[in-house]
Design an enzyme around this catalytic site. Structure first.
Site, PDB file in Angstrom:
ATOM      1  N   LYS A   1       0.791  -1.576   0.052  1.00 30.80           N
ATOM      2  CA  LYS A   1      -0.480   0.352   0.186  1.00 30.80           C
ATOM      3  C   LYS A   1       0.926   1.297   0.184  1.00 30.80           C
ATOM      4  CE  LYS A   1      -3.834   2.473   2.613  1.00 30.80           C
ATOM      5  NZ  LYS A   1      -4.690   2.037   3.624  1.00 30.80           N
TER       6      LYS A   1
ATOM      7  N   LYS B   1      -2.598  -1.515  -3.782  1.00 32.11           N
ATOM      8  CA  LYS B   1      -2.977  -0.276  -4.248  1.00 32.11           C
ATOM      9  C   LYS B   1      -2.196   0.924  -4.588  1.00 32.11           C
ATOM     10  CE  LYS B   1      -5.844   1.723  -0.880  1.00 32.11           C
ATOM     11  NZ  LYS B   1      -6.649   2.559   0.648  1.00 32.11           N
TER      12      LYS B   1
END
Ligand code: PBG
Length: 327
Positions: free
Chosen positions: A199, A252
């Site tokens: 992330k 992500k």
């Protein structure tokens, strides 16, 4: 054998030939739709994200039924509590808004997968993904190890409410191992963990933070989320999460990180999910509304490309539209 023996256009000549040799598939069953659940009644618009709304628990059930009807695999739930505090205690309250939404959706639409996003930033009054402590210089920093037991409590509360999968998005070190042990101890050895492993600290989360009211009140998340420049580090993070017991890895955002999706898939050979985030959605919606691009074509091309990069699963705000276009 080169031209004229080889003619690449031969297999592109008709729709039937193109279908026959298409390498990547895209189906509604690959998609997960994020839902924002608030404690107010009804729905509230999110200005940067047309068609995405904050939903009451009842309205979240309506969306869940739509997903089921369209063949979307599941929903990812984010809670927006009225009361926020320093620790984010609504994240593990048995009657917290996410726990109520999980139970309501599992009750009404049992066949639909319910993924619970597991983080503290929507629940803390300071908007960081963990608890704060003052560092030596007097400024505050997120305390990694003090945050782990809180994440475990939230994971157990979500599993108890009926979540099919818990998805830690906080980026604390060691959280996957701690959550796995905590779920096992609490009697949930079969609840899978989908870890937001790679992330990145990204400007593409802007509309989400507006939707969830989770922007950090001071500072940023660079002390715990990955630097956009680092691909090797993303692979390392992913493999560490795998070692700690993650069942599914996540990358992500998606579009600016297709190379990372590819590398994580090659390195892990595990199920990989990619999160097509709020800023990616907002860009497409704004350009389409202005008449600058064909929304349907762009969305299907984008989701196919994310799958081609190696994602088995895609979390996307376009899930319902894409599913209806794919029917
Ligand atoms: C919570 C979380 C965020 C997103 C998913 N989970 C925001 C953040 O880290 O600031 C972003 C999703 C999106 O932009 O669509 N930590």
């Amino acid at each position: 054998m080169a031209f004229p023996v080889t003619r690449m256009r031969r297999l592109r000549a008709t729709p039937a030939l193109r279908d026959l040799v298409r390498e990547t598939t895209l189906a509604a069953g690959d998609l997960l739709l994020p839902l924002f659940v608030h404690e107010q009644d009804g729905r509230a618009a999110i200005p940067a994200m047309p068609q995405v709304e904050r939903l009451s628990v009842d309205e979240a059930v309506v969306e869940a039924r739509d997903c089921r009807r369209l063949g979307v695999a599941g929903v990812v739930l984010f809670g927006i509590p009225v009361v926020k505090d320093a620790e984010g205690s609504q994240a593990w309250a048995a009657d917290g808004v996410v726990q109520r939404a999980i139970a309501a959706i599992k009750d009404a639409v049992p066949g639909l997968l319910v993924v619970a996003d597991l983080c503290l930033c929507e629940y803390t009054d300071h908007g960081h993904c963990g608890v704060l402590r003052a560092d030596a210089a007097g400024s505050s920093t997120v305390d990694n190890d003090a945050t782990l037991p809180l994440l475990v409590r939230a994971a157990v509360a979500q599993a108890r409410a009926g979540a099919d999968i818990v998805a830690p998005s906080d980026m604390m070190d060691g959280r996957v191992g701690a959550i796995r042990a905590g779920l096992d101890d609490a009697g949930f050895p079969d609840t899978p963990i989908m870890a937001y492993s790679s992330k990145f600290a990204s400007a593409f989360y802007g509309p989400f933070r507006e939707a969830a009211g989770s922007a950090p009140s001071d500072g940023d998340r660079r002390g715990y989320q990955l630097d956009a420049a680092n691909g090797d580090e993303a692979v390392r993070e992913s493999l560490l999460d795998a070692q700690e017991g993650a069942d599914i890895l996540m990358v992500k955002p998606a579009l600016a990180y297709l190379d990372v999706i590819w590398r994580v898939k090659q390195a892990s050979r595990m199920p990989v999910c990619a999160y097509n985030v709020s800023g990616e959605y907002a860009m497409v919606k704004a350009a389409a509304a202005a008449g600058h691009l064909d929304e349907r074509a762009v969305v299907l091309e984008t989701l196919t490309a994310i799958r081609r990069a190696g994602a088995d699963i895609v979390i996307t705000y376009h899930a319902k539209d894409a599913a209806s276009w794919l029917q």
